[in-house]
Design a protein around this motif. Structure first.
Motif, mmCIF file in Angstrom:
data_model
loop_
_atom_site.group_PDB
_atom_site.id
_atom_site.type_symbol
_atom_site.label_atom_id
_atom_site.label_comp_id
_atom_site.label_asym_id
_atom_site.label_seq_id
_atom_site.Cartn_x
_atom_site.Cartn_y
_atom_site.Cartn_z
ATOM 1 N N ILE A 52 -3.041 8.785 -2.123
ATOM 2 C CA ILE A 52 -2.301 8.976 -0.877
ATOM 3 C C ILE A 52 -1.760 7.669 -0.313
ATOM 4 C CG2 ILE A 52 -3.642 11.023 -0.295
ATOM 5 C CD1 ILE A 52 -5.263 9.363 1.626
ATOM 6 N N PHE A 53 -2.001 6.552 -1.001
ATOM 7 C CA PHE A 53 -1.488 5.257 -0.558
ATOM 8 C C PHE A 53 0.012 5.219 -0.811
ATOM 9 C CE2 PHE A 53 -0.894 0.618 -0.906
ATOM 10 C CZ PHE A 53 -1.549 0.214 0.243
ATOM 11 N N ASP A 54 0.807 4.808 0.185
ATOM 12 C CA ASP A 54 2.260 4.901 0.049
ATOM 13 C C ASP A 54 2.906 3.663 -0.544
ATOM 14 O OD1 ASP A 54 2.253 3.021 2.040
ATOM 15 O OD2 ASP A 54 3.075 4.322 3.597
ATOM 16 N N GLY A 55 2.105 2.654 -0.907
ATOM 17 C CA GLY A 55 2.656 1.499 -1.603
ATOM 18 C C GLY A 55 3.195 0.411 -0.717
ATOM 19 N N GLY A 56 3.092 0.549 0.597
ATOM 20 C CA GLY A 56 3.582 -0.487 1.493
ATOM 21 C C GLY A 56 2.703 -1.718 1.478
ATOM 22 N N GLY A 57 3.261 -2.830 1.963
ATOM 23 C CA GLY A 57 2.508 -4.074 1.978
ATOM 24 C C GLY A 57 1.627 -4.255 3.197
ATOM 25 N N GLN A 58 1.837 -3.458 4.235
ATOM 26 C CA GLN A 58 1.049 -3.597 5.454
ATOM 27 C C GLN A 58 -0.307 -2.911 5.307
ATOM 28 O OE1 GLN A 58 1.805 -5.390 7.957
ATOM 29 N NE2 GLN A 58 4.016 -5.700 7.921
#
Length: 483
Positions: A52-58
């Protein structure tokens, strides 16, 4: 949902510890089964977090806990810490499987130590506060010390445990002094707030030296590596897997998380020194590995060389270097853990780790020999293995930094192939040794412990893109913040 998942991981850890405490010490089989089930539940939850991790850097999840004196401990996950969580959760059930029959006494306490190490490591990789990082960083020492000193394999285990504890503990005192210096300068210890502060150059240099000593001992870097071979040789197989698979990564993770974002000028200033020490670790570690005769020492000294490539990538100050450091740490955690399991299984059968007593194992233990061959190839960084991806990016970063650094770092690749192939040739080929009696191939439990490691090593080598995209997006965000 992501926040709830991160909290669920900690709840599962606590649930597993409490469940083990409630079981009678004499019921060894149930203790093992319960610990394995809880660790698999934690692994499943951690993998679901990745899904479910969307791959953003934050940081996509922030959990806050009230603490002493009105302080607040903040925990969060980004694309770098997520993979270290998965690595930790992946190795703990493997530690339980490979220790199923080898741990004969105080089984309940041993399993509690493993689950305690797991929750402390997950705290280290997610905490966003300098004081919290120091406390959890030091907290890992206690159960790891107990694993070495209580369940170690030989009489030298007490000396090895003292080496491990005092080297790492005394090194961490310098980190604590650095944290005090940061707090006295800014009045802050929270990571995200400190990223927006600019420390004076003299403060950055002094804090960096303190942090560097502590993390360099943990990696470990030459000349701070003395404790590592001794600890590996004396530790039980689970201790070696945790040491090589996760604990060595705390140093690299600390450099990525704290030095570049918080101390950019000092990191740039000391980068040539650390690059020189990294080259020394690669060449010295590889040459020292070539002359070892103890199976565990061979793997331990090869770890020194591989972690030299990690710091080489980190302090090259390039995007490729950051990506290579994270990917190589994850890959090394899998490869070195599997190799320690393999050589320990050999030791449990023949009660010696000296290479001169081994020969012709491929004839009597074919399944073992096939698995060891695949792991030796991965350790030598052949294409299609995960080590190849990490070391390829690391050498790209080295050549971008300096052609001389790149050429010197490349010698480590040649030397790693030398000692890896020599080790396999010495152990598995030739006429069976007259010192080996009643050889027995791997059983089902041992294959089940090793097979996931082997599959994942080559799966990451063939399909590295998913992990690289997440790591690179986070590294780009970090680079942009530093700029």
């Amino acid at each position: 949902m992501f926040t709830e998942g991160l909290g669920l991981i900690f709840l599962l850890n606590f649930g597993g510890i409490l469940h083990l405490i409630s079981i009678a010490r004499k019921d060894a089989d149930r203790l093992r089964e319960v610990a394995l089930k809880w660790s698999l539940a934690i692994l499943t939850t951690t993998v679901l977090l990745w899904v479910i991790f969307d791959g953003g850097g934050q940081f996509q999840s922030v959990i806050k806990f009230g603490w002493l004196g009105g302080m607040t401990l903040v925990f969060g996950v980004d694309g770098i810490s997520l993979f270290f969580l998965i690595l930790t959760a992946f190795l703990i059930p493997i530690c339980i499987l490979v220790s199923w029959d080898s741990i004969k006494f105080l089984i309940k306490e041993f399993l509690l130590c493993l689950l305690l190490i797991e929750i402390l490591l997950m705290g280290v990789f997610t905490v966003l506060d300098l004081v919290g990082f120091y406390i959890l960083f030091e907290g890992v020492l206690i159960p790891m010390y107990l694993i070495i000193v209580v369940w170690g394999t030989r009489e030298e285990k007490i000396r090895a445990s003292y080496y491990f504890f005092f080297y790492t503990f005394l090194g961490s005192v310098f980190m604590l002094l650095g944290i005090f210096a940061v707090y006295s300068e800014t009045g802050l210890t929270q990571y995200r707030a400190l990223c927006n502060c600019e420390l004076r150059e003299i403060v950055q240099n002094s804090v960096f030296l303190g942090v560097f000593i502590s993390l360099a001992i943990k990696i470990p870097k030459v000349p701070f590596h003395i404790w590592l071979p001794q600890a590996h040789v004396e530790a039980p197989v689970a201790g070696s897997v945790i040491l090589a698979g996760v604990l060595l990564k705390l140093g690299g993770y600390g450099f990525i998380r704290f030095t570049w974002p918080l101390l950019p000028e000092a990191t740039e200033y000391f980068a040539p020194l650390i690059m020189s020490l990294s080259l020394l670790a690669i060449i010295y570690g590889s040459l020292t590995t070539c002359r070892q005769v103890d199976l565990k020492r061979i793997i331990a000294y090869s770890s020194v060389a591989h972690m030299g490539l990690v710091t080489l990538g980190i302090f090259s100050h390039t995007l490729q270097g950051w990506v290579s450091a994270v990917f190589l740490m994850l890959s090394h955690g899998l490869v070195s853990s599997a190799l320690f399991i393999v050589v320990t299984l050999l030791y449990e059968r023949h009660h010696t780790r000296l290479t001169r007593y081994y020969r012709g194992v491929a004839i009597t233990m074919p399944i073992f020999s096939i698995i060891m061959f695949l792991l030796v190839l991965a350790n030598a960084s052949v294409p299609l293995s995960s080590n190849f991806v990490g070391e390829f990016f690391s050498l790209m970063a080295a050549y971008e930094y300096s052609y001389f650094v790149g050429i010197m770092a490349s010698t480590g690749i040649v030397l790693s192939a030398t000692y890896s192939i020599y080790l396999y040739n010495r152990v598995c080929f030739g006429t069976p040794s007259r010192y080996l009696h009643l050889p027995r191939d791997l059983n089902r439990r041992e294959v089940c412990a090793l097979l996931p490691l082997v599959v994942l090593i080559f799966l990451l080598g063939v399909f590295p893109n998913e992990g690289l995209v997440v790591i690179m997006s986070t590294a780009q965000m970090g680079a942009a913040a530093i700029e």
